[in-house]
Design a protein around this motif. Structure first.
Motif, PDB file in Angstrom:
ATOM      1  N   ILE A  74     -18.165 -21.518   6.336  1.00 15.94           N
ATOM      2  CA  ILE A  74     -19.082 -20.462   6.751  1.00 15.94           C
ATOM      3  C   ILE A  74     -19.217 -20.482   8.266  1.00 15.94           C
ATOM      4  CG2 ILE A  74     -21.469 -19.639   6.600  1.00 15.94           C
ATOM      5  CD1 ILE A  74     -21.567 -20.848   3.786  1.00 15.94           C
ATOM      6  N   PHE A  75     -19.121 -19.305   8.857  1.00 20.95           N
ATOM      7  CA  PHE A  75     -19.273 -19.118  10.300  1.00 20.95           C
ATOM      8  C   PHE A  75     -20.376 -18.090  10.531  1.00 20.95           C
ATOM      9  CE2 PHE A  75     -15.043 -20.701   9.675  1.00 20.95           C
ATOM     10  CZ  PHE A  75     -14.726 -21.439  10.801  1.00 20.95           C
ATOM     11  N   ILE A  76     -21.225 -18.338  11.526  1.00 24.22           N
ATOM     12  CA  ILE A  76     -22.309 -17.412  11.828  1.00 24.22           C
ATOM     13  C   ILE A  76     -22.163 -16.897  13.259  1.00 24.22           C
ATOM     14  CG2 ILE A  76     -23.895 -18.427  10.167  1.00 24.22           C
ATOM     15  CD1 ILE A  76     -25.211 -19.981  12.345  1.00 24.22           C
ATOM     16  N   PRO A  77     -22.561 -15.653  13.498  1.00 31.25           N
ATOM     17  CA  PRO A  77     -22.435 -15.093  14.841  1.00 31.25           C
ATOM     18  C   PRO A  77     -23.181 -15.922  15.875  1.00 31.25           C
ATOM     19  CG  PRO A  77     -22.865 -13.343  13.273  1.00 31.25           C
ATOM     20  CD  PRO A  77     -23.074 -14.646  12.543  1.00 31.25           C
ATOM     21  N   ASP A  78     -22.639 -15.986  17.067  1.00 33.18           N
ATOM     22  CA  ASP A  78     -23.288 -16.700  18.165  1.00 33.18           C
ATOM     23  C   ASP A  78     -24.612 -16.035  18.528  1.00 33.18           C
ATOM     24  OD1 ASP A  78     -23.354 -18.730  20.128  1.00 33.18           O
ATOM     25  OD2 ASP A  78     -22.649 -17.317  21.640  1.00 33.18           O
ATOM     26  N   SER A  79     -24.675 -14.726  18.326  1.00 31.18           N
ATOM     27  CA  SER A  79     -25.892 -13.973  18.639  1.00 31.18           C
ATOM     28  C   SER A  79     -26.789 -13.879  17.411  1.00 31.18           C
ATOM     29  CB  SER A  79     -25.526 -12.561  19.118  1.00 31.18           C
ATOM     30  OG  SER A  79     -26.672 -11.730  19.155  1.00 31.18           O
ATOM     31  N   TYR A  80     -27.994 -14.447  17.508  1.00 32.68           N
ATOM     32  CA  TYR A  80     -28.938 -14.394  16.399  1.00 32.68           C
ATOM     33  C   TYR A  80     -29.277 -12.955  16.026  1.00 32.68           C
ATOM     34  CZ  TYR A  80     -33.306 -15.093  13.784  1.00 32.68           C
ATOM     35  OH  TYR A  80     -34.289 -15.074  12.821  1.00 32.68           O
ATOM     36  N   GLU A  81     -29.406 -12.091  17.040  1.00 30.55           N
ATOM     37  CA  GLU A  81     -29.744 -10.695  16.775  1.00 30.55           C
ATOM     38  C   GLU A  81     -28.676 -10.017  15.927  1.00 30.55           C
ATOM     39  OE1 GLU A  81     -30.059 -12.182  19.683  1.00 30.55           O
ATOM     40  OE2 GLU A  81     -32.257 -12.160  19.815  1.00 30.55           O
ATOM     41  N   ASP A  82     -27.425 -10.462  16.084  1.00 27.17           N
ATOM     42  CA  ASP A  82     -26.316  -9.880  15.330  1.00 27.17           C
ATOM     43  C   ASP A  82     -26.536 -10.063  13.834  1.00 27.17           C
ATOM     44  OD1 ASP A  82     -23.864  -9.336  14.052  1.00 27.17           O
ATOM     45  OD2 ASP A  82     -22.695  -9.953  15.787  1.00 27.17           O
ATOM     46  N   TYR A  83     -26.774 -11.303  13.403  1.00 26.79           N
ATOM     47  CA  TYR A  83     -26.918 -11.491  11.957  1.00 26.79           C
ATOM     48  C   TYR A  83     -28.335 -11.245  11.463  1.00 26.79           C
ATOM     49  CZ  TYR A  83     -27.995 -16.508  13.035  1.00 26.79           C
ATOM     50  OH  TYR A  83     -28.504 -17.690  13.514  1.00 26.79           O
ATOM     51  N   LEU A  84     -29.312 -11.155  12.378  1.00 30.00           N
ATOM     52  CA  LEU A  84     -30.648 -10.729  11.976  1.00 30.00           C
ATOM     53  C   LEU A  84     -30.629  -9.253  11.595  1.00 30.00           C
ATOM     54  CD1 LEU A  84     -33.704 -11.364  11.719  1.00 30.00           C
ATOM     55  CD2 LEU A  84     -33.934 -10.716  14.126  1.00 30.00           C
ATOM     56  N   ASP A  85     -29.891  -8.456  12.357  1.00 27.81           N
ATOM     57  CA  ASP A  85     -29.795  -7.021  12.083  1.00 27.81           C
ATOM     58  C   ASP A  85     -28.836  -6.703  10.943  1.00 27.81           C
ATOM     59  OD1 ASP A  85     -31.561  -6.524  14.151  1.00 27.81           O
ATOM     60  OD2 ASP A  85     -29.990  -6.134  15.634  1.00 27.81           O
ATOM     61  N   ASN A  86     -27.943  -7.640  10.641  1.00 24.69           N
ATOM     62  CA  ASN A  86     -26.942  -7.427   9.592  1.00 24.69           C
ATOM     63  C   ASN A  86     -27.041  -8.588   8.600  1.00 24.69           C
ATOM     64  OD1 ASN A  86     -25.218  -5.066  10.832  1.00 24.69           O
ATOM     65  ND2 ASN A  86     -25.512  -6.555  12.472  1.00 24.69           N
ATOM     66  N   ASN A  87     -28.081  -8.547   7.791  1.00 24.41           N
ATOM     67  CA  ASN A  87     -28.433  -9.712   6.976  1.00 24.41           C
ATOM     68  C   ASN A  87     -28.204  -9.531   5.485  1.00 24.41           C
ATOM     69  OD1 ASN A  87     -30.523  -7.866   6.552  1.00 24.41           O
ATOM     70  ND2 ASN A  87     -32.054  -9.464   6.236  1.00 24.41           N
ATOM     71  N   MET A  88     -27.515  -8.436   5.099  1.00 19.07           N
ATOM     72  CA  MET A  88     -27.417  -8.137   3.687  1.00 19.07           C
ATOM     73  C   MET A  88     -26.080  -7.455   3.366  1.00 19.07           C
ATOM     74  SD  MET A  88     -30.653  -6.512   1.614  1.00 19.07           S
ATOM     75  CE  MET A  88     -30.650  -5.146   2.760  1.00 19.07           C
ATOM     76  N   TYR A  89     -25.448  -7.872   2.273  1.00 20.18           N
ATOM     77  CA  TYR A  89     -24.211  -7.238   1.797  1.00 20.18           C
ATOM     78  C   TYR A  89     -24.443  -5.748   1.586  1.00 20.18           C
ATOM     79  CZ  TYR A  89     -20.449  -6.028  -1.453  1.00 20.18           C
ATOM     80  OH  TYR A  89     -19.375  -5.428  -2.074  1.00 20.18           O
ATOM     81  N   PRO A  90     -23.501  -4.879   1.913  1.00 18.65           N
ATOM     82  CA  PRO A  90     -22.127  -5.162   2.383  1.00 18.65           C
ATOM     83  C   PRO A  90     -21.989  -5.280   3.897  1.00 18.65           C
ATOM     84  CG  PRO A  90     -22.365  -2.826   1.966  1.00 18.65           C
ATOM     85  CD  PRO A  90     -23.689  -3.439   1.615  1.00 18.65           C
ATOM     86  N   ASP A  91     -23.101  -5.325   4.609  1.00 12.31           N
ATOM     87  CA  ASP A  91     -23.050  -5.352   6.073  1.00 12.31           C
ATOM     88  C   ASP A  91     -23.419  -6.705   6.658  1.00 12.31           C
ATOM     89  OD1 ASP A  91     -22.407  -2.554   6.195  1.00 12.31           O
ATOM     90  OD2 ASP A  91     -24.513  -2.124   5.777  1.00 12.31           O
ATOM     91  N   CYS A  92     -23.510  -7.732   5.828  1.00 12.97           N
ATOM     92  CA  CYS A  92     -23.872  -9.054   6.342  1.00 12.97           C
ATOM     93  C   CYS A  92     -22.766  -9.558   7.267  1.00 12.97           C
ATOM     94  CB  CYS A  92     -24.071 -10.026   5.190  1.00 12.97           C
ATOM     95  SG  CYS A  92     -24.807 -11.585   5.695  1.00 12.97           S
ATOM     96  N   SER A  93     -23.142  -9.951   8.488  1.00 14.03           N
ATOM     97  CA  SER A  93     -22.155 -10.329   9.497  1.00 14.03           C
ATOM     98  C   SER A  93     -21.741 -11.797   9.421  1.00 14.03           C
ATOM     99  CB  SER A  93     -22.686 -10.015  10.899  1.00 14.03           C
ATOM    100  OG  SER A  93     -23.895 -10.702  11.141  1.00 14.03           O
ATOM    101  N   ILE A  94     -22.304 -12.555   8.480  1.00 14.69           N
ATOM    102  CA  ILE A  94     -21.925 -13.958   8.309  1.00 14.69           C
ATOM    103  C   ILE A  94     -20.589 -14.019   7.569  1.00 14.69           C
ATOM    104  CG2 ILE A  94     -22.562 -16.125   7.172  1.00 14.69           C
ATOM    105  CD1 ILE A  94     -25.534 -15.105   7.665  1.00 14.69           C
ATOM    106  N   GLN A  95     -19.683 -14.850   8.047  1.00  9.34           N
ATOM    107  CA  GLN A  95     -18.353 -14.939   7.454  1.00  9.34           C
ATOM    108  C   GLN A  95     -18.254 -16.104   6.481  1.00  9.34           C
ATOM    109  OE1 GLN A  95     -14.764 -13.955   9.505  1.00  9.34           O
ATOM    110  NE2 GLN A  95     -15.831 -13.826  11.449  1.00  9.34           N
ATOM    111  N   VAL A  96     -17.707 -15.826   5.315  1.00 10.98           N
ATOM    112  CA  VAL A  96     -17.462 -16.833   4.279  1.00 10.98           C
ATOM    113  C   VAL A  96     -15.976 -16.788   3.963  1.00 10.98           C
ATOM    114  CG1 VAL A  96     -17.999 -17.588   1.932  1.00 10.98           C
ATOM    115  CG2 VAL A  96     -19.778 -16.537   3.351  1.00 10.98           C
ATOM    116  N   ILE A  97     -15.285 -17.912   4.161  1.00  9.70           N
ATOM    117  CA  ILE A  97     -13.823 -17.933   4.012  1.00  9.70           C
ATOM    118  C   ILE A  97     -13.418 -19.078   3.099  1.00  9.70           C
ATOM    119  CG2 ILE A  97     -11.613 -18.154   5.233  1.00  9.70           C
ATOM    120  CD1 ILE A  97     -13.047 -17.095   7.741  1.00  9.70           C
TER     121      ILE A  97
END
Length: 213
Positions: A74-97
């Motif tokens: 799992i990788f999370i954006p360096d910018s907290y605002e990025d994943y705070l604003d995009n916190n839910m599927y299908p737009d969740c910005s957190i990467q799961v590989i």
């Protein structure tokens, strides 16, 4: 992991698997790690992680509980605002590989500045109802322990045939995990991972959503 156990964990959901974090080096037979460097699989793969102008930090890697030759990272954006604003599927910005299992890289390319590497313990199977009263870093299967009960978090996931796979709960962080001036990546919250779970296959793990109180 027997077929019966997998059925109890992912289909009947009477059971779950619980993991905890320990200072690095205390358990060389762990199930992965949180903090530290990304798996060596991602060396020279920055283009696979970074997206456009968004830069990502490594969060954790877990040996796939039902496919031990693979890991889920799992990788999370360096910018907290990025994943705070995009916190839910299908737009969740957190990467799961999901990827072939690999050792930790010697390169600090993706290292998160707030996290001190800890080993993830080998998982222990537990009755799902018993997990509600105890802390854990990761819970696989059973029912998600939600911070906020609103149905809309999982609505689109269910519509697209995704089911709960595991969660990472910051209540289960050991005190030694965060640097002194560091902050909780999810605001002392939890991240919920979903996947397409079939009778004998688990496909397409994704970041479903994250919550905080």
């Amino acid at each position: 992991m027997t077929v019966e156990n997998q059925d109890n964990i992912l289909h009947q959901r009477t059971d779950c698997i619980l993991y905890h974090a320990h200072p690095a080096g205390t358990d060389k037979y762990g199930a992965g790690w949180i903090g530290g460097n990304a798996p060596a699989f991602f060396d020279n793969r920055s283009d696979l992680i970074h997206q456009g102008n968004s830069r990502y930090r490594f969060y954790l890697s877990l040996i796939h509980p039902f496919r031990p030759g693979n890991m889920i990272s799992i990788f999370i954006p360096d910018s907290y605002e990025d994943y705070l604003d995009n916190n839910m599927y299908p737009d969740c910005s957190i990467q799961v590989i999901e990827h072939p299992a690999a050792i930790e890289s010697i390169h600090t390319t993706f290292a998160h500045p707030h996290l001190i590497k800890h080993t993830i313990s080998r998982g222990k199977q537990s009755k799902d109802e018993e997990s509600n009263d105890q802390p854990f870093l990761i819970k696989v299967g059973g029912h998600p322990r939600l911070i906020q009960q609103e149905d809309y978090y999982a609505a689109k996931l269910k519509e697209d045939s995704f089911s709960f796979l595991f969660q990472i709960d910051e209540e289960g962080y050991p005190e030694t995990l965060l640097h002194e001036e560091g902050s909780y990546p999810f605001g002392f919250g939890a991240l919920y991972i979903y996947a397409k779970i079939k009778a004998l296959e688990i496909e397409h793990p994704v970041a479903g959503f994250w919550q905080f109180s």
